[in-house]
Each structure stands twice: as structure tokens, then as C-alpha cells.
Design an enzyme around this catalytic site. Structure first.
Site, PDB file in Angstrom:
ATOM      1  N   TYR A   1      13.808  -5.728  15.460  1.00  0.00           N
ATOM      2  CA  TYR A   1      13.813  -5.643  13.992  1.00  0.00           C
ATOM      3  C   TYR A   1      14.977  -6.432  13.376  1.00  0.00           C
ATOM      4  CZ  TYR A   1      13.858  -3.513   9.319  1.00  0.00           C
ATOM      5  OH  TYR A   1      13.849  -3.313   7.963  1.00  0.00           O
TER       6      TYR A   1
ATOM      7  N   ASN B   1       7.143  -8.609   1.511  1.00  0.00           N
ATOM      8  CA  ASN B   1       7.706  -7.273   1.753  1.00  0.00           C
ATOM      9  C   ASN B   1       7.194  -6.609   3.030  1.00  0.00           C
ATOM     10  OD1 ASN B   1       8.749  -4.447   0.786  1.00  0.00           O
ATOM     11  ND2 ASN B   1       6.539  -4.180   1.058  1.00  0.00           N
TER      12      ASN B   1
ATOM     13  N   SER C   1       0.833  -1.213   0.000  1.00  0.00           N
ATOM     14  CA  SER C   1       0.000   0.000   0.000  1.00  0.00           C
ATOM     15  C   SER C   1       0.863   1.258   0.000  1.00  0.00           C
ATOM     16  CB  SER C   1      -0.907   0.005   1.231  1.00  0.00           C
ATOM     17  OG  SER C   1      -0.144  -0.200   2.406  1.00  0.00           O
TER      18      SER C   1
ATOM     19  N   ASP D   1      -4.328  -9.182   6.955  1.00  0.00           N
ATOM     20  CA  ASP D   1      -3.236  -9.132   7.933  1.00  0.00           C
ATOM     21  C   ASP D   1      -2.385 -10.379   7.708  1.00  0.00           C
ATOM     22  OD1 ASP D   1      -1.601  -9.258  10.134  1.00  0.00           O
ATOM     23  OD2 ASP D   1      -3.225  -9.309  11.618  1.00  0.00           O
TER      24      ASP D   1
ATOM     25  N   LYS E   1      14.901  -9.784  10.950  1.00  0.00           N
ATOM     26  CA  LYS E   1      15.481  -9.837   9.605  1.00  0.00           C
ATOM     27  C   LYS E   1      16.577 -10.912   9.505  1.00  0.00           C
ATOM     28  CE  LYS E   1      12.860  -6.698   7.762  1.00  0.00           C
ATOM     29  NZ  LYS E   1      11.894  -7.044   6.701  1.00  0.00           N
TER      30      LYS E   1
ATOM     31  N   ILE F   1      16.273   3.355   2.624  1.00  0.00           N
ATOM     32  CA  ILE F   1      15.364   3.964   1.651  1.00  0.00           C
ATOM     33  C   ILE F   1      14.349   4.779   2.443  1.00  0.00           C
ATOM     34  CG2 ILE F   1      13.548   3.474  -0.047  1.00  0.00           C
ATOM     35  CD1 ILE F   1      15.226   0.861  -0.667  1.00  0.00           C
TER      36      ILE F   1
HETATM   37  P1  NAP Z   1       6.483   1.115   4.998  1.00  0.00           P
HETATM   38  O1  NAP Z   1       6.516   2.250   4.055  1.00  0.00           O
HETATM   39  O2  NAP Z   1       6.187   1.373   6.432  1.00  0.00           O
HETATM   40  O3  NAP Z   1       5.465   0.015   4.435  1.00  0.00           O
HETATM   41  C1  NAP Z   1       5.217  -1.151   5.168  1.00  0.00           C
HETATM   42  C2  NAP Z   1       4.127  -1.945   4.483  1.00  0.00           C
HETATM   43  O4  NAP Z   1       3.908  -3.145   5.257  1.00  0.00           O
HETATM   44  C3  NAP Z   1       2.794  -1.207   4.410  1.00  0.00           C
HETATM   45  O5  NAP Z   1       2.217  -1.376   3.145  1.00  0.00           O
HETATM   46  C4  NAP Z   1       1.949  -1.896   5.482  1.00  0.00           C
HETATM   47  O6  NAP Z   1       0.552  -1.923   5.147  1.00  0.00           O
HETATM   48  C5  NAP Z   1       2.502  -3.304   5.420  1.00  0.00           C
HETATM   49  N1  NAP Z   1       2.181  -4.083   6.612  1.00  0.00           N
HETATM   50  C6  NAP Z   1       2.608  -3.907   7.882  1.00  0.00           C
HETATM   51  N2  NAP Z   1       2.062  -4.844   8.694  1.00  0.00           N
HETATM   52  C7  NAP Z   1       1.278  -5.631   7.912  1.00  0.00           C
HETATM   53  C8  NAP Z   1       0.457  -6.772   8.153  1.00  0.00           C
HETATM   54  N3  NAP Z   1       0.336  -7.304   9.378  1.00  0.00           N
HETATM   55  N4  NAP Z   1      -0.220  -7.318   7.111  1.00  0.00           N
HETATM   56  C9  NAP Z   1      -0.102  -6.792   5.867  1.00  0.00           C
HETATM   57  N5  NAP Z   1       0.654  -5.722   5.568  1.00  0.00           N
HETATM   58  C10 NAP Z   1       1.333  -5.147   6.591  1.00  0.00           C
HETATM   59  O7  NAP Z   1       7.881   0.325   5.000  1.00  0.00           O
HETATM   60  P2  NAP Z   1       9.025   0.160   3.864  1.00  0.00           P
HETATM   61  O8  NAP Z   1      10.150   1.014   4.242  1.00  0.00           O
HETATM   62  O9  NAP Z   1       8.439   0.278   2.505  1.00  0.00           O
HETATM   63  O10 NAP Z   1       9.487  -1.357   4.138  1.00  0.00           O
HETATM   64  C11 NAP Z   1       9.118  -2.445   3.311  1.00  0.00           C
HETATM   65  C12 NAP Z   1      10.017  -3.626   3.636  1.00  0.00           C
HETATM   66  O11 NAP Z   1      11.378  -3.285   3.348  1.00  0.00           O
HETATM   67  C13 NAP Z   1       9.981  -4.015   5.115  1.00  0.00           C
HETATM   68  O12 NAP Z   1      10.040  -5.410   5.245  1.00  0.00           O
HETATM   69  C14 NAP Z   1      11.253  -3.375   5.662  1.00  0.00           C
HETATM   70  O13 NAP Z   1      11.716  -4.040   6.812  1.00  0.00           O
HETATM   71  C15 NAP Z   1      12.182  -3.546   4.481  1.00  0.00           C
HETATM   72  N6  NAP Z   1      13.328  -2.641   4.476  1.00  0.00           N
HETATM   73  C16 NAP Z   1      13.141  -1.297   4.456  1.00  0.00           C
HETATM   74  C17 NAP Z   1      14.256  -0.457   4.447  1.00  0.00           C
HETATM   75  C18 NAP Z   1      14.115   1.042   4.408  1.00  0.00           C
HETATM   76  O14 NAP Z   1      15.119   1.739   4.569  1.00  0.00           O
HETATM   77  N7  NAP Z   1      12.920   1.581   4.189  1.00  0.00           N
HETATM   78  C19 NAP Z   1      15.545  -1.006   4.456  1.00  0.00           C
HETATM   79  C20 NAP Z   1      15.693  -2.388   4.482  1.00  0.00           C
HETATM   80  C21 NAP Z   1      14.577  -3.203   4.484  1.00  0.00           C
HETATM   81  P3  NAP Z   1      -0.531  -0.995   5.909  1.00  0.00           P
HETATM   82  O15 NAP Z   1       0.069   0.382   5.987  1.00  0.00           O
HETATM   83  O16 NAP Z   1      -1.730  -1.082   5.027  1.00  0.00           O
HETATM   84  O17 NAP Z   1      -0.743  -1.617   7.257  1.00  0.00           O
END
Ligand code: NAP
Length: 247
Positions: free
Chosen positions: A156, A91, A17, A64, A160, A189
Site C-alpha cells: 500500500y 480515489n 460507491s 474496474d 501511494k 479516516i
Molecule cells: P473504501 O471505503 O474501501 O472505498 C474504496 C473505493 O474504491 C470503493 O468505492 C471501491 O468500489 C473502489 N474500488 C476499489 N477497487 C476498484 C476498482 N478496481 N475499480 C473501481 N473502483 C474500485 O476506501 P476509502 O477509505 O474511502 O479510501 C479511498 C481512497 O482514499 C483510497 O485511495 C485510499 O487509499 C485513500 N486513503 C484513505 C485513508 C483512510 O484513512 N480511509 C487515508 C489515506 C488515503 P467497490 O466497493 O464498488 O469495489
């Protein structure tokens, strides 16, 4: 010539989303894939960004990922609409940061539950469809912090680290069904996940060996390559998508 073609592949992206998941979903839709956008708490209005895409290529699914019933229902809907699932991109993820001495058990459990148990549930259910088809790909979004540890993020980084281990175990077990399982460790990111920790962006930029550091673009292209048929015999691997030597 390398052909990177994802047209008509059916791809589920958990937590798409917003953030990284949404960018991957938009790119895949633009490249002609069938995409299942999974979300949980987001207001449905945030999904307006997908409005321009044809109905027959897109399914928006609230579920969920930690709830087995909801994931099963989502997969039933996908199966009815698209017939099969070619790729699962695990993801969805959350953070709940705190120094370890102050971290509550709820903070610990909720992060492990979403980032690791949720991934296990989705993978187990989707893999059954893939086993029937004798093919499939699972791409797990891990993090460099799963390798290095991270201050105030014991929950966290542990989740991971678990994702990396789960990836390897699934690759070992599912390889005989021609299911490829790999993990990606993106660099920093800027998304909603880390919007309140501005200094980290600066620290990540400083630690990069490159003058400019934006790994989202490369991450998306890497995913497109992994989804395409050109990526066909690599499994159980962990790819670091970053330009930092030290995390
Ligand atoms: P984000 O913008 O906070 O997005 C997180 C997404 O996960 C949202 O779409 C959220 O949906 C969904 N989500 C959370 N709990 C959920 C559940 N129980 N069921 C279904 N959906 C759920 O985070 P992001 O930065 O894009 O991160 C995406 C992935 O990349 C994560 O696994 C994160 O650990 C990984 N990552 C991110 C970074 C970074 O720097 N951003 C770096 C390394 C790895 P809703 O909002 O609809 O609940």
C-alpha cells in the site's frame, strides 16, 4: 471575496460507491456539479444514497479501473451525457495488509494494480479529453503512508509513493495543456477500508496535535476548493491533510 463555485462542472470520482469517494460525490452533487460515480464490486443497492439527485446531474458507472476497455467505455458514456470532463478525482483504492515476510506476490500485485496502475489508466484516458479541451484538473488521492512507509503495508505505501511520483510526472507533462495535477494525502479516516484495524484510529487520534481529529470534513472542503475556478495555477503539488506531526 473568494468564490467557490462548482456548479455544472463535470467530475468523475473513481471508487465513489462508499467511503471518502462517496462523501466527496455527495458534497459535489449538493453544490450543483455533474458527478460520475464510479464503482466496481459494490452491490448496486449501496448506490441508493444517490437516488434523490436529478438524472441529468448524475451518472452511475460500473467499471474496474484496472481494465482499460471498461474505463474507455465509461468515458464514452460520460462524453455522450455531459460532453466533457472537467475534473478527474482518482480515489479508488484497496489494501491487502501483511508483514512483508509473509506478503504474497498476489497481495503485492493486486494493490499496486488498483492503486497505481488503475490511476495511470484512468488518468491517461481522461487526460485525452482534457487535452482536447485544453483544460482540466486531476486530483489524486495518495496517503501520508506514501511518504512515511507503513508497517504491514509495504504494498500500500509503495503504491501511494508511486501515486505521488506519478502526480508530479503528469503535472510536468500535462501542464502545457493547462491541466493541473495534484495529490492529496489524507490523514486517518474511518471507512470500510480500515474497519478491521480499529487500533489505528486510536493511534491516529493520539498522534494528532489537536484534541479532536477528523480530517474528512476538511478533505471534502479542500477538494471543493480545488475543483472550483478559484484554484487555478497550482500543479505538481502534494497536500498533506492531517494534524499529525509524526505518522
Ligand atoms: P473504501 O471505503 O474501501 O472505498 C474504496 C473505493 O474504491 C470503493 O468505492 C471501491 O468500489 C473502489 N474500488 C476499489 N477497487 C476498484 C476498482 N478496481 N475499480 C473501481 N473502483 C474500485 O476506501 P476509502 O477509505 O474511502 O479510501 C479511498 C481512497 O482514499 C483510497 O485511495 C485510499 O487509499 C485513500 N486513503 C484513505 C485513508 C483512510 O484513512 N480511509 C487515508 C489515506 C488515503 P467497490 O466497493 O464498488 O469495489
Amino acid at each position: 471575496m473568494v468564490i467557490i463555485d462548482v456548479v455544472n462542472k463535470t467530475i468523475v470520482i473513481t471508487g465513489s460507491s462508499k467511503g471518502i469517494g462517496r462523501e466527496i460525490a455527495l458534497k459535489l452533487l449538493n453544490e450543483g456539479a455533474n458527478v460520475i460515480v464510479n464503482y466496481y464490486k459494490s452491490d448496486p443497492s449501496t448506490l441508493n444514497v444517490f437516488k434523490g439527485f436529478p438524472c441529468h446531474k448524475l451518472l452511475l458507472c460500473k467499471a474496474d479501473i484496472t481494465n482499460e476497455e471498461e474505463v474507455l467505455e465509461m468515458c464514452n458514456k460520460i462524453s455522450k451525457k455531459f460532453g466533457s470532463i472537467d475534473v478527474l478525482i482518482n480515489n479508488a483504492g484497496i489494501i491487502s495488509d501483511s508483514p512483508i515476510l509473509e506478503m504474497t506476490n498476489d497481495q503485492w500485485r493486486s494493490v499496486l494494480e488498483t492503486n497505481l496502475t488503475g490511476m495511470f489508466i484512468c488518468s491517461k484516458i481522461v487526460a485525452k479529453y482534457m487535452v482536447n479541451n485544453q483544460q482540466g484538473k486531476i486530483i489524486n488521492i495518495a496517503s501520508l503512508k506514501g511518504q512515511s512507509g507503513s508497517e504491514n503495508q509495504a504494498n500500500y505505501s509503495t503504491s501511494k509513493g508511486g501515486v505521488i511520483s506519478l502526480t508530479k510526472s503528469m503535472a510536468i507533462e500535462l501542464g502545457k495543456y493547462n491541466i493541473l495535477v495534484n495529490a492529496l494525502c489524507p490523514g486517518f479516516i474511518s471507512t470500510d477500508m480500515n474497519k478491521n484495524i480499529e487500533f489505528k484510529s486510536y493511534a491516529a487520534q493520539k498522534a494528532s496535535v489537536l484534541k479532536y481529529h477528523d480530517s474528512l470534513y476538511d478533505l471534502i472542503n479542500f477538494v471543493i476548493f480545488m475543483v472550483s475556478d478559484s484554484f487555478s495555477s497550482i500543479s505538481g503539488q502534494v497536500f498533506n491533510l492531517d494534524s499529525r506531526i509524526k505518522v
